[in-house]
Design an enzyme around this catalytic site. Structure first.
Site, PDB file in Angstrom:
ATOM      1  N   GLY A  11      30.108 -78.850 181.484  1.00 23.17           N
ATOM      2  CA  GLY A  11      28.762 -78.956 182.065  1.00 23.17           C
ATOM      3  C   GLY A  11      28.674 -80.162 182.985  1.00 23.17           C
ATOM      4  O   GLY A  11      29.142 -81.241 182.643  1.00 23.17           O
ATOM      5  N   ARG A  72      34.184 -73.886 183.056  1.00 20.37           N
ATOM      6  CA  ARG A  72      34.723 -73.891 181.696  1.00 20.37           C
ATOM      7  C   ARG A  72      35.851 -72.857 181.732  1.00 20.37           C
ATOM      8  O   ARG A  72      35.616 -71.716 182.100  1.00 20.37           O
ATOM      9  CB  ARG A  72      33.632 -73.504 180.691  1.00 20.37           C
ATOM     10  CG  ARG A  72      32.553 -74.585 180.562  1.00 20.37           C
ATOM     11  CD  ARG A  72      31.631 -74.329 179.390  1.00 20.37           C
ATOM     12  NE  ARG A  72      30.812 -75.486 179.108  1.00 20.37           N
ATOM     13  CZ  ARG A  72      29.538 -75.642 179.510  1.00 20.37           C
ATOM     14  NH1 ARG A  72      28.957 -74.690 180.181  1.00 20.37           N
ATOM     15  NH2 ARG A  72      28.883 -76.737 179.219  1.00 20.37           N
ATOM     16  N   SER A  73      37.060 -73.268 181.378  1.00 24.08           N
ATOM     17  CA  SER A  73      38.223 -72.399 181.596  1.00 24.08           C
ATOM     18  C   SER A  73      38.783 -71.823 180.302  1.00 24.08           C
ATOM     19  O   SER A  73      39.243 -72.565 179.433  1.00 24.08           O
ATOM     20  CB  SER A  73      39.323 -73.199 182.314  1.00 24.08           C
ATOM     21  OG  SER A  73      40.488 -72.419 182.433  1.00 24.08           O
ATOM     22  N   ASP A 103      33.858 -83.217 175.269  1.00 20.61           N
ATOM     23  CA  ASP A 103      34.964 -83.098 174.304  1.00 20.61           C
ATOM     24  C   ASP A 103      35.885 -81.905 174.577  1.00 20.61           C
ATOM     25  O   ASP A 103      37.080 -81.972 174.312  1.00 20.61           O
ATOM     26  CB  ASP A 103      34.469 -83.132 172.847  1.00 20.61           C
ATOM     27  CG  ASP A 103      33.411 -82.101 172.563  1.00 20.61           C
ATOM     28  OD1 ASP A 103      33.082 -81.328 173.477  1.00 20.61           O
ATOM     29  OD2 ASP A 103      32.930 -82.063 171.414  1.00 20.61           O
ATOM     30  N   THR A 126      28.768 -86.163 180.161  1.00 19.13           N
ATOM     31  CA  THR A 126      27.956 -85.066 179.635  1.00 19.13           C
ATOM     32  C   THR A 126      26.560 -85.608 179.367  1.00 19.13           C
ATOM     33  O   THR A 126      26.421 -86.746 178.898  1.00 19.13           O
ATOM     34  CB  THR A 126      28.530 -84.474 178.326  1.00 19.13           C
ATOM     35  OG1 THR A 126      27.491 -83.729 177.661  1.00 19.13           O
ATOM     36  CG2 THR A 126      29.030 -85.519 177.352  1.00 19.13           C
ATOM     37  N   ASP A 128      24.727 -84.835 177.058  1.00 17.70           N
ATOM     38  CA  ASP A 128      24.398 -84.786 175.624  1.00 17.70           C
ATOM     39  C   ASP A 128      24.599 -86.107 174.878  1.00 17.70           C
ATOM     40  O   ASP A 128      24.113 -86.270 173.767  1.00 17.70           O
ATOM     41  CB  ASP A 128      25.243 -83.705 174.937  1.00 17.70           C
ATOM     42  CG  ASP A 128      24.791 -82.312 175.329  1.00 17.70           C
ATOM     43  OD1 ASP A 128      23.694 -82.184 175.888  1.00 17.70           O
ATOM     44  OD2 ASP A 128      25.543 -81.341 175.080  1.00 17.70           O
ATOM     45  N   ASP A 130      27.165 -87.271 173.296  1.00 14.65           N
ATOM     46  CA  ASP A 130      27.696 -86.946 171.969  1.00 14.65           C
ATOM     47  C   ASP A 130      29.194 -87.208 171.840  1.00 14.65           C
ATOM     48  O   ASP A 130      29.874 -86.585 171.027  1.00 14.65           O
ATOM     49  CB  ASP A 130      27.403 -85.468 171.637  1.00 14.65           C
ATOM     50  CG  ASP A 130      28.020 -84.524 172.643  1.00 14.65           C
ATOM     51  OD1 ASP A 130      28.472 -84.980 173.711  1.00 14.65           O
ATOM     52  OD2 ASP A 130      28.053 -83.311 172.372  1.00 14.65           O
ATOM     53  N   MET A 170      17.614 -79.997 176.048  1.00 15.71           N
ATOM     54  CA  MET A 170      19.013 -79.593 175.819  1.00 15.71           C
ATOM     55  C   MET A 170      19.645 -80.349 174.659  1.00 15.71           C
ATOM     56  O   MET A 170      19.125 -81.386 174.223  1.00 15.71           O
ATOM     57  CB  MET A 170      19.817 -79.783 177.081  1.00 15.71           C
ATOM     58  CG  MET A 170      19.683 -78.588 177.997  1.00 15.71           C
ATOM     59  SD  MET A 170      20.758 -78.734 179.412  1.00 15.71           S
ATOM     60  CE  MET A 170      20.914 -77.013 179.852  1.00 15.71           C
ATOM     61  N   ARG A 172      22.875 -78.631 172.375  1.00 12.86           N
ATOM     62  CA  ARG A 172      23.237 -77.510 171.496  1.00 12.86           C
ATOM     63  C   ARG A 172      23.686 -78.018 170.136  1.00 12.86           C
ATOM     64  O   ARG A 172      23.346 -77.464 169.114  1.00 12.86           O
ATOM     65  CB  ARG A 172      24.344 -76.693 172.165  1.00 12.86           C
ATOM     66  CG  ARG A 172      24.247 -75.251 171.803  1.00 12.86           C
ATOM     67  CD  ARG A 172      25.064 -74.280 172.612  1.00 12.86           C
ATOM     68  NE  ARG A 172      25.968 -74.807 173.608  1.00 12.86           N
ATOM     69  CZ  ARG A 172      26.248 -74.153 174.731  1.00 12.86           C
ATOM     70  NH1 ARG A 172      25.663 -73.008 174.998  1.00 12.86           N
ATOM     71  NH2 ARG A 172      27.122 -74.640 175.581  1.00 12.86           N
ATOM     72  N   GLU A 223      17.471 -77.830 171.464  1.00 10.37           N
ATOM     73  CA  GLU A 223      17.771 -76.391 171.491  1.00 10.37           C
ATOM     74  C   GLU A 223      18.628 -75.943 170.298  1.00 10.37           C
ATOM     75  O   GLU A 223      18.489 -74.814 169.836  1.00 10.37           O
ATOM     76  CB  GLU A 223      18.446 -76.002 172.803  1.00 10.37           C
ATOM     77  CG  GLU A 223      19.756 -76.733 173.049  1.00 10.37           C
ATOM     78  CD  GLU A 223      20.492 -76.275 174.314  1.00 10.37           C
ATOM     79  OE1 GLU A 223      20.255 -75.166 174.786  1.00 10.37           O
ATOM     80  OE2 GLU A 223      21.319 -77.064 174.802  1.00 10.37           O
TER      81      GLU A 223
HETATM   82  O1  F6P Z   1      26.199 -80.104 179.252  1.00  6.34           O
HETATM   83  C1  F6P Z   1      25.840 -79.971 177.916  1.00  6.34           C
HETATM   84  C2  F6P Z   1      24.827 -78.896 177.806  1.00  6.34           C
HETATM   85  O2  F6P Z   1      23.826 -79.247 178.673  1.00  6.34           O
HETATM   86  C3  F6P Z   1      24.225 -78.613 176.436  1.00  6.34           C
HETATM   87  O3  F6P Z   1      23.220 -79.487 176.061  1.00  6.34           O
HETATM   88  C4  F6P Z   1      23.767 -77.197 176.616  1.00  6.34           C
HETATM   89  O4  F6P Z   1      23.632 -76.527 175.413  1.00  6.34           O
HETATM   90  C5  F6P Z   1      24.860 -76.621 177.421  1.00  6.34           C
HETATM   91  O5  F6P Z   1      25.371 -77.682 178.211  1.00  6.34           O
HETATM   92  C6  F6P Z   1      24.488 -75.465 178.280  1.00  6.34           C
HETATM   93  O6  F6P Z   1      25.491 -75.226 179.197  1.00  6.34           O
HETATM   94  P1  F6P Z   1      25.659 -73.949 180.111  1.00  6.34           P
HETATM   95  O7  F6P Z   1      24.308 -73.403 180.414  1.00  6.34           O
HETATM   96  O8  F6P Z   1      26.359 -74.475 181.319  1.00  6.34           O
HETATM   97  O9  F6P Z   1      26.487 -72.991 179.348  1.00  6.34           O
END
Ligand code: F6P
Length: 323
Positions: A11, A72-73, A103, A126, A128, A130, A170, A172, A223
């Site tokens: 992200g 994301r690969s 991570d 990121t 987040d 985290d 946001m 997750r 979320e």
């Molecule tokens: O970058 C982290 C994050 O923003 C999380 O908080 C969120 O759940 C996730 O990415 C959503 O990512 P995407 O919509 O790109 O799958």
């Protein structure tokens, strides 16, 4: 080491461009050729590699997103994908890599680096916040400020109508965005992924608030919390008692965009500078981070296996000062 590369992955986060700029300019200062890999690991597999000069990273420090693009690969999770990526790096004689991401990015870097013996240095990027081994990740500060700006506006209308609002932010798996926006916006109540807060707990709070003549309430919902997203919580509450009318606002991906805050620009610049210096010093498989204002190193292994966790004192404080 003559040739190094930098990429962004996972992200995006505001401030990633400032980190790329710092990597390129520090690398060139040390007389290295610096290559940009576009679209993260996907681009590494597909050969999307270009040499960057100082001018290529001019006028980007204030821009959100990432000029190197991201992805994301799934292919990089396979040995075949990683073998293709290795060929691409060999073709460009790349001997060290700076990986900017979360991570997932560090896990990929760690596996690849052990298979092919190419040093990687990670930069925590990121929203987040985290990642174990750093007090702050790139993008977190901008994201919480974006959220706060939106919540301040919701507060006005919630106040005018004496309304209950659920505001989803946001995160997750991590509640740092929710906790900070909750404290910063003066919200009433918070649902975090790290706690077992239920809708019944919220009802208790709302009933007490009513007794105190508190007529509107902002509830922040991370979320990924255990009671469900904001829409689900609203539905559950209404099912328990029809009288609880509410509105939902999902702040969503605007938290990932926008011009980075000064804090994120400076943090990203420090990380980019430190990452290149770490490569030059012969370090490998570590992520740079900021602890108590100082740049530190953490092994990829610790960064991806250890949990940063949330500040329990801050959760307690948020509860007390919202009463
Ligand atoms: O970058 C982290 C994050 O923003 C999380 O908080 C969120 O759940 C996730 O990415 C959503 O990512 P995407 O919509 O790109 O799958």
């Amino acid at each position: 080491m003559k040739n190094i590369a930098v990429f962004t992955s996972g992200g995006d986060a505001p401030g990633m461009n400032a980190a790329v700029r710092a990597v390129v300019r520090t690398g060139i200062y040390h007389k290295k050729n610096v290559f940009g890999i576009y679209y993260g690991y996907e681009g590494m597999i597909d050969g999307k590699v270009e040499k960057l000069n100082k001018k290529d990273v001019a006028n980007i420090i204030h821009r959100g997103g990432t000029i190197l693009k991201t992805s994301r690969s799934d292919r990089f999770r396979t040995p075949e994908g990683r073998a293709m990526a290795y060929k691409v790096l060999q073709k460009h004689k790349i001997e060290g890599i700076v990986a900017i991401g979360g991570d997932g990015t560090f896990t990929g870097a760690s596996v690849f680096s052990e298979e092919y013996n190419i040093p990687f240095i990670g930069i925590p990027g990121t929203i987040d916040n985290d990642i174990y081994g750093t007090d702050y990740t790139i993008g977190f500060d901008t994201a919480i400020n974006t959220a706060i700006e939106a919540i301040d506006k919701i507060r006005d209308t919630a106040d005018s109508h004496n309304r209950l609002f659920f505001i989803e932010v946001m995160g997750r798996h991590a509640g740092d965005i929710a906790l900070h926006t909750s404290i910063g916006s003066g919200a009433s109540f918070t649902f975090l992924p790290e706690t077992d807060t239920t809708v019944e707990d919220l009802i208790k709070y709302l009933e007490n608030a009513k007794k105190r003549q508190k007529l509107f309430n902002l509830v922040i919902v991370a979320e990924g919390n255990k009671s469900g997203n904001a829409m689900k919580i609203r539905k559950k509450l209404k099912k328990i008692n029809e009288k609880y009318d509410s509105r939902v606002m999902i702040i969503g991906h605007i938290q990932r965009g926008g011009s980075p805050s000064t804090h994120d620009r400076v943090l990203a610049s420090r990380f980019g500078f430190a990452a290149v210096n770490a490569l030059i010093e012969g370090k490998s498989n570590i992520a740079v981070g900021l602890i108590n204002g100082q740049i530190v190193d953490t092994s990829f292994n610790d960064a991806v296996t250890k949990t940063k966790g949330i500040d329990l004192e801050m959760i307690k404080m948020a509860e007390i000062i919202s009463l």
